[in-house]
Scaffold this active site. Sequence first.
Site, mmCIF file in Angstrom:
data_model
loop_
_atom_site.group_PDB
_atom_site.id
_atom_site.type_symbol
_atom_site.label_atom_id
_atom_site.label_comp_id
_atom_site.label_asym_id
_atom_site.label_seq_id
_atom_site.Cartn_x
_atom_site.Cartn_y
_atom_site.Cartn_z
ATOM 1 N N GLU A 54 -47.488 -28.872 42.320
ATOM 2 C CA GLU A 54 -45.857 -28.654 42.990
ATOM 3 C C GLU A 54 -45.291 -27.811 41.709
ATOM 4 O OE1 GLU A 54 -43.502 -31.990 43.584
ATOM 5 O OE2 GLU A 54 -44.163 -33.198 42.050
ATOM 6 N N GLY A 62 -42.457 -34.755 45.476
ATOM 7 C CA GLY A 62 -43.777 -34.804 45.877
ATOM 8 C C GLY A 62 -44.938 -36.070 45.323
#
Length: 472
Positions: free
Chosen positions: A240, A338
């Site tokens: 991410e 995430g």
Amino acid sequence: MTWKDIYKRKLLSVEEAAAKIKSHDRVVYPPCGSAPSTLIEAIGRRYKELEDVTMTGVLLLYPFDYMKGEYRGHIRHHAIFMGPYERRHYAEGNMDLTSYAFSQSDRLVQERIKPTVSIIEVSAPDEDGNMSYGSIGTFYSAAANACAETVILQVNREVPYVFGTKDAFINVRDATWICEADHKVAELPQPAVGETDRKIASFVLERLDDGITLQLGIGGVANAIGFSLDRFKDIGIHTEMLTDSMMDLAQKGVITGSRKTLHPGEMTIGFGLGSTALYKFMDRNPVIKAYPISYITDPRVIGQNKNFVSINSTLMCDLTGQACSESIGFDQFSGTGGQIDFVRGSAFSEGGRSFLCFPSTAKAKDGSLVSRINVALPPGAVVTTPRTDSQNFVTEYGIANVHNDCVRNRVQSLVRIAHPQFRDSLVEEARKVGLISKTERIVIGPAVLKRGHPSGSADRMGRPGAIVTRAG
């Protein structure tokens, strides 16, 4: 009409662009350094003219005044990941909070937030009139633009031009209005690396191999690991967040992506966050490809990478393997982000594994030492990663692999990586509440348990059998 002509017709001053915001608008902007700060500040200055405007952002790196309590009723902030500035103003009552998994970003924007206005900071146009969303703007900007009535771009010539899918760019023709404001993109200061961070990192590094595909979070442990990976070869990136440590490894030739099974040869990212040097490294770098965060963090996508390794931080866990990574009691500290997506994605990966890292203790307000591993999470603590998904927990005392293990073994594994001061009391509490039987014998002494120990120490991959600890 050329794109340059269209650009000129849509060009406004920052103040004129801010005047396009109306009462009751729902405004969305990208995270961190991709927030169009000059435009946002100009909107804030108009607050007395506005009613019931909501501004949604993620982990702000700018101290926007509109979050203050005095703006209530005019402009309200909607935080979907908490950072220092959000925490500073939350108690003033002019902020809403949504914590969610990043894989759901597009759905969150389009089904829950439903923005009427999307405002984004972008790079200068290329020869075709395409502007990059920069280091972070790809996050959910395409999803926001798809449902917004108005799209306002703030062009900043300091924004890096980052390659990626079509969702990483916007053409001049697709903007409603354009304004210009050049300024340095906000940096994220690098956290210091302490001795405890290095000890934790050493356990993780022992269980990594050449050719893994990596996701790495932020913090002291992440830096201790990231800057020590130069002993490995052919690391791949699917993350991410692109970090300074990854830039360092790429420049040393450690990151090649040659063994990746999904998007081989590229650094597959949701965004980059760090130093100005990192942003310059990202600028027109053909190896870096930015994708919407909903794609990057989709566990089904993550799992297509063989030998995928996810390394993140957590704040605390209980003896059954529930991890709290986003709140301190009832006080929200950050967000789900995430983490759960990458933990689950690693479980789908052939040869994949995840590590949740944290110091074994913290200091209470009175200066006393408290354990971060407890028989139960404290009241209000959010379960970010449930025990059904948790794999490897790592402290400065070792690694406990709890993945798919029974509760009795989980208790033993986690007690052994707790601070020695709390191990006996943790066992007694576990007996008292029935997590282990009152007659259960648990060895919690200082003996070093090595791989292949009959009690079932974890192998190099960090897979079952419970424990790898050092003396302590």
